[in-house]
Design a protein around this motif. Structure first.
Motif, short mmCIF file in Angstrom:
data_model
loop_
_atom_site.label_atom_id
_atom_site.label_comp_id
_atom_site.label_asym_id
_atom_site.label_seq_id
_atom_site.Cartn_x
_atom_site.Cartn_y
_atom_site.Cartn_z
N SER A 161 0.84 -1.21 0.00
CA SER A 161 0.00 0.00 0.00
C SER A 161 0.87 1.25 0.00
O SER A 161 0.55 2.24 -0.68
CB SER A 161 -0.99 -0.01 1.18
OG SER A 161 -0.35 0.30 2.38
N CYS A 163 -5.94 -6.26 -0.22
CA CYS A 163 -5.61 -5.51 -1.43
C CYS A 163 -6.20 -6.28 -2.62
O CYS A 163 -6.09 -7.51 -2.67
CB CYS A 163 -4.08 -5.42 -1.56
SG CYS A 163 -3.54 -4.67 -3.10
N PHE A 170 -7.20 -0.96 -1.70
CA PHE A 170 -6.80 -1.71 -0.51
C PHE A 170 -7.52 -1.14 0.70
O PHE A 170 -8.08 -0.04 0.65
CB PHE A 170 -5.29 -1.72 -0.31
CG PHE A 170 -4.64 -0.38 -0.35
CD1 PHE A 170 -4.60 0.43 0.75
CD2 PHE A 170 -4.07 0.08 -1.53
CE1 PHE A 170 -4.01 1.68 0.70
CE2 PHE A 170 -3.48 1.33 -1.59
CZ PHE A 170 -3.45 2.13 -0.48
#
Ligand code: UT7
Length: 337
Positions: free
Chosen positions: A128, A330, A187
């Protein structure tokens, strides 16, 4: 908070490289070390064996070859890398970071790097972070590495924990691609620090410095309230997958492959069931790898590539839960466009 990708570039996962120690520690060997049995370990966790690094080898001994293999697969030179993020709780040192050791080890002369501490959810957190750098235009290529030498923090006299963990490392190259191409689509990350004591290495930082008393109590080793963590993991993994897919306007029918953190087969299977996924859509390698903390997801991605289930364009859901407490998911489409 959920996050959907709207940036100027999409972060694409284009290649994986892995490295594992050669030594296999089987359940039969553990039967000779603590009061346990192969039957108990397999039925309660799904684990049959785990890899164990030599005691004098830090994580960089795995992370450097994993990074090199990843770049070879991607056809990218080390000098083309902008950043290296290593998700780990067992880096070589607290200082310098393992990311810096990898940067030097692979000759990534133009890369910066740092380590990211987020336990079993570390790889998703690092991905992320890399996505945010790439979407915002701050980087074009980031190596996201997840790896742990869990044998360095496991007490091989404690049957509650020593059967669970293994060592390994995987690297994924994340590249800037076209905003409508393959890549990370969203995500969702969560924390609950209130559960921090349920999975903890008490003497691993400034709160409890190493001393003779620490060593005597074994406070340098991982401690887990297994059943509490187990119940939370089952609940949170399913919740975060549902929530992320709903945010994206999707459902389990839009998932070609679930690549979950490998902590316990009995956590993975209910997560898949809740999403309505058949067994062929779920990557499970816990039988051979055990719980390698930061490495579970990249090692599972590599296995899915090798067995042909992960291909360019595959719609992939990653999900993890771990010490912190921390959990996340995610959703991405695999490969370069
Ligand atoms: O990756 C980070 C997140 N971690 C996790 O998600 C792990 C979550 N926890 C788990 O996976 C499970 O809780 C364990 C695998 C750790 C334990 O399984 P469980 O079914 O929850 O067992 P339990 O802790 O309830 O223990 C049941 C019994 C206990 O005996 P008593 O007290 O009922 O007599 C344990 O002492 O099993 C005993 N036990 C063992 N027996 C044989 C615990 N470890 C062992 C062992 N061999 N290795």
């Amino acid at each position: 908070m959920p996050h959907t990708v709207r940036g100027r570039a999409r972060a694409q996962c284009v290649a994986v490289g892995t490295a594992l120690p050669e030594r296999r520690l089987t359940n039969a060997e553990l039967e000779r070390m603590v009061e346990t049995s192969d039957d108990w370990i397999v039925s309660r966790t799904g684990i049959r064996e785990r890899r164990i690094a030599p005691p004098d080898q830090g994580l960089s001994h795995l992370a450097i070859p994993a990074a090199r293999r990843c770049l070879d697969h991607a056809g990218v030179q080390p000098a083309e890398i902008d950043g290296i993020i290593v998700a780990t709780i067992t880096g070589d040192y607290v200082m310098p970071s393992t990311a810096n050791l990898v940067q030097h080890g692979i000759g990534a002369a133009n890369a910066w790097g740092f380590d990211l501490l987020n336990a079993c959810n570390g790889f998703v957190a690092a991905l992320s972070a890399a996505t945010a750098y790439i979407e915002s235009g701050h980087a074009r290529r980031i190596l996201v590495i997840g790896g742990d030498i869990m044998s360095s923090v496991v007490d091989y006299r404690d049957r509650n924990t020593c059967i669970l963990f293994g060592d390994g490392c995987g690297a994924v190259l994340v590249e800037a691609g076209s905003p409508d191409g393959h890549g990370v689509l969203g995500f969702e990350m969560h924390s609950d620090g209130g559960g921090g004591g349920d999975l903890i290495i008490p003497s691993s930082g400034s709160a409890m410095v190493a001393s003779a008393a620490v060593l005597e109590r074994g406070d340098q080793f991982v401690k887990q309230n297994g059943i509490v963590v187990f119940q939370q993991a089952i609940r949170r993994m399913a919740e975060v997958c549902d929530s992320l897919l709903t945010t994206l306007g999707l459902s389990g029918a839009d998932v070609d492959l679930l690549v979950p953190h490998q902590a316990n087969r009995r956590i993975i299977e209910p997560t898949a069931k809740r999403l309505g996924l058949s067994a062929d859509k779920v990557v499970i390698n816990i039988d051979r790898m055990a719980n390698t903390t930061g490495a579970t997801i990249p090692l599972a991605l590599a296995d899915a590539l090798a067995d042909g289930r992960l291909k360019s364009g595959s719609r992939v859901l990653l999900a993890a839960f771990g010490g912190g407490l921390t959990w996340g998911a995610c959703y991405l489409t695999w490969g370069r466009t």
